[in-house]
Design an enzyme around this catalytic site. Structure first.
Site, PDB file in Angstrom:
ATOM      1  N   ASP A  65      39.362  38.936  39.730  1.00  0.00           N
ATOM      2  CA  ASP A  65      40.729  39.014  40.254  1.00  0.00           C
ATOM      3  C   ASP A  65      41.658  39.806  39.346  1.00  0.00           C
ATOM      4  O   ASP A  65      42.857  39.549  39.275  1.00  0.00           O
ATOM      5  CB  ASP A  65      41.293  37.599  40.512  1.00  0.00           C
ATOM      6  CG  ASP A  65      40.298  36.778  41.319  1.00  0.00           C
ATOM      7  OD1 ASP A  65      39.811  37.307  42.326  1.00  0.00           O
ATOM      8  OD2 ASP A  65      39.993  35.651  40.922  1.00  0.00           O
ATOM      9  N   HIS A 109      37.616  41.578  47.029  1.00  0.00           N
ATOM     10  CA  HIS A 109      38.400  42.672  46.458  1.00  0.00           C
ATOM     11  C   HIS A 109      39.535  43.006  47.415  1.00  0.00           C
ATOM     12  O   HIS A 109      39.304  43.353  48.565  1.00  0.00           O
ATOM     13  CB  HIS A 109      37.517  43.902  46.222  1.00  0.00           C
ATOM     14  CG  HIS A 109      36.624  43.719  45.041  1.00  0.00           C
ATOM     15  ND1 HIS A 109      35.730  44.652  44.616  1.00  0.00           N
ATOM     16  CD2 HIS A 109      36.512  42.687  44.179  1.00  0.00           C
ATOM     17  CE1 HIS A 109      35.098  44.204  43.543  1.00  0.00           C
ATOM     18  NE2 HIS A 109      35.554  43.008  43.271  1.00  0.00           N
TER      19      HIS A 109
HETATM   20  P1  IMP Z   1      30.080  30.816  42.235  1.00  0.00           P
HETATM   21  O1  IMP Z   1      29.631  32.105  41.693  1.00  0.00           O
HETATM   22  O2  IMP Z   1      30.660  30.942  43.619  1.00  0.00           O
HETATM   23  O3  IMP Z   1      29.063  29.724  42.141  1.00  0.00           O
HETATM   24  O4  IMP Z   1      31.300  30.311  41.307  1.00  0.00           O
HETATM   25  C1  IMP Z   1      31.101  30.067  39.918  1.00  0.00           C
HETATM   26  C2  IMP Z   1      32.401  30.239  39.169  1.00  0.00           C
HETATM   27  O5  IMP Z   1      32.798  31.603  39.203  1.00  0.00           O
HETATM   28  C3  IMP Z   1      33.585  29.465  39.729  1.00  0.00           C
HETATM   29  O6  IMP Z   1      34.453  29.096  38.685  1.00  0.00           O
HETATM   30  C4  IMP Z   1      34.258  30.472  40.633  1.00  0.00           C
HETATM   31  O7  IMP Z   1      35.624  30.176  40.858  1.00  0.00           O
HETATM   32  C5  IMP Z   1      34.068  31.738  39.835  1.00  0.00           C
HETATM   33  N1  IMP Z   1      34.019  32.945  40.670  1.00  0.00           N
HETATM   34  C6  IMP Z   1      32.986  33.383  41.395  1.00  0.00           C
HETATM   35  N2  IMP Z   1      33.279  34.539  42.005  1.00  0.00           N
HETATM   36  C7  IMP Z   1      34.531  34.851  41.639  1.00  0.00           C
HETATM   37  C8  IMP Z   1      35.404  35.961  41.916  1.00  0.00           C
HETATM   38  O8  IMP Z   1      35.078  36.911  42.604  1.00  0.00           O
HETATM   39  N3  IMP Z   1      36.634  35.913  41.361  1.00  0.00           N
HETATM   40  C9  IMP Z   1      37.024  34.900  40.571  1.00  0.00           C
HETATM   41  N4  IMP Z   1      36.239  33.860  40.269  1.00  0.00           N
HETATM   42  C10 IMP Z   1      35.016  33.830  40.798  1.00  0.00           C
HETATM   43 MG    MG Z   2      38.910  38.485  43.781  1.00  0.00          MG
END
Ligand code: IMP
Ligand code: MG
Length: 332
Positions: A13, A42
């Site tokens: 982000d 994105h």
């Molecule tokens: P997961 O990859 O969906 O299992 O999430 C694992 C961790 O990564 C969590 O804390 C999510 O909030 C964070 N996370 C995963 N993808 C993103 C992203 O695109 N932006 C921000 N945080 C992410």
């Molecule tokens: Mg994002």
């Protein structure tokens, strides 16, 4: 820049979508390869419209850019088809035969496994889908009838483009601090998010990369659990105008001031050559909409200089508003 890798500097982000959409338009990118999966959103603002992209590369705004999804990515079929339609890119988007598929059952696994909920997973199922791939039982894009029209050899296409002097960009997703190897384990995502891993997912070797552009936001944010040095209270974040809601999941983001030590680590391990700093207008409202470095107030210039001094690479792009073209480009 025949081949640039764009990577997120903190926890995702940071505004990679905005930076990539600008580069696509300004530099007239020929090819853009997206990595990662649907857990990442994105955001691209272009011609007054907002797009939150989970599958389509952010470079779609440049109509001549070939859009690709790499072999290391995980494709959500319905999301892909919906976005390809909404962005009108069906005639110029391709998926690698060997990209794997993320299904509803993976999302259910994310949401019901207590330890994954505890780390604050987005619940999109990306971790469980990667587990299945590691177990060598995953479905691949080439097995899916609806994806047949899009299948291609992404590594072949992108290497060929680079060898012919075309401009390619490898689009990293999420942030370096969420890297499975180098991030704040176990509060990380299911993959390595570093520049090297982005190359690997796309199928481009390290000797073909000219430029590693790391995108930092002027302050840090994080969704889900895990450490965030200097974290503010929600009230503090609201007061500073830093409070954000996640584009992908609608969750509230935690926030903290820019951390130079973390930024240095990101620059080192990614081998970053250039930095972008987004949302400078949130820290210094007088920057809003500026497209020239001279228009920035002295304080904002000092902040940029401090980043350059501490992390040791130039800040070449500065975001001054949400639209793709709200940018100070110091490469000129
Ligand atoms: P997961 O990859 O969906 O299992 O999430 C694992 C961790 O990564 C969590 O804390 C999510 O909030 C964070 N996370 C995963 N993808 C993103 C992203 O695109 N932006 C921000 N945080 C992410
Ligand atoms: Mg994002």
């Amino acid at each position: 820049m025949p081949c640039t890798v764009v990577t997120g500097g903190f926890w995702g982000d940071e505004g990679k979508g905005k930076i990539i959409s600008y580069l696509a338009l300004n530099d007239q990118l020929d090819v853009c390869v997206r990595t990662g999966s649907v857990n990442a959103a994105h955001t691209v603002w272009y011609q007054g419209r907002r797009y939150a992209l989970h599958m389509v590369p952010a470079a779609f705004v440049h109509e001549k850019c070939r859009l690709l999804i790499g072999a290391g990515a995980n494709v959500h079929i319905a999301q892909f088809l919906k976005e390809a339609e909404a962005t009108n890119v069906k005639n110029r988007i391709g998926i690698d035969h060997q990209a794997s598929i993320i299904e509803e059952k993976h999302s259910t696994q994310d949401k019901t496994r207590a330890h994954l909920k505890g780390i604050g997973t987005t619940g999109r199922g990306v971790g469980p889908a990667i587990e299945e791939r590691v177990g060598r039982t995953a479905k691949l894009a080439k097995n899916i009838p609806e994806l047949q029209p899009y299948l291609t050899d992404v590594a072949g296409e992108v290497n060929n483009a680079i060898d012919n002097g075309k401009k390619a960009l490898l689009e990293g997703t999420q942030g370096f601090m969420l890297s499975l190897f180098h991030g704040t384990y176990p509060y990380v995502t299911g993959r390595d998010t570093s520049a090297s891993a982005i190359c690997s997912e796309a199928g481009v070797g390290p000797t073909k990369i000219d430029n590693v552009l790391v995108v930092f936001k002027a302050f840090m944010t994080r969704v889900g659990e895990g450490p965030l040095p200097g974290e503010l209270t929600k009230e503090g974040a609201l007061k500073r105008g830093w409070f954000e809601i996640a584009a992908g999941t609608g969750r509230e983001r935690r926030s903290a001031p820019f951390n130079f030590e973390l930024a240095k680590k990101t620059v080192m391990i990614n081998g970053a050559t250039q930095a972008a700093v987004t949302k400078l207008d949130i820290l210094y409202p007088q920057c809003k909409g500026a497209r020239n470095y001279d228009e920035l107030p002295e304080e904002a210039k000092q902040f940029i200089k401090e980043i350059e001094k501490q992390v040791g690479i130039p800040v070449v792009l500065i975001g001054t508003g949400p639209e793709a073209l709200d940018i100070v480009d110091r490469r000129k």
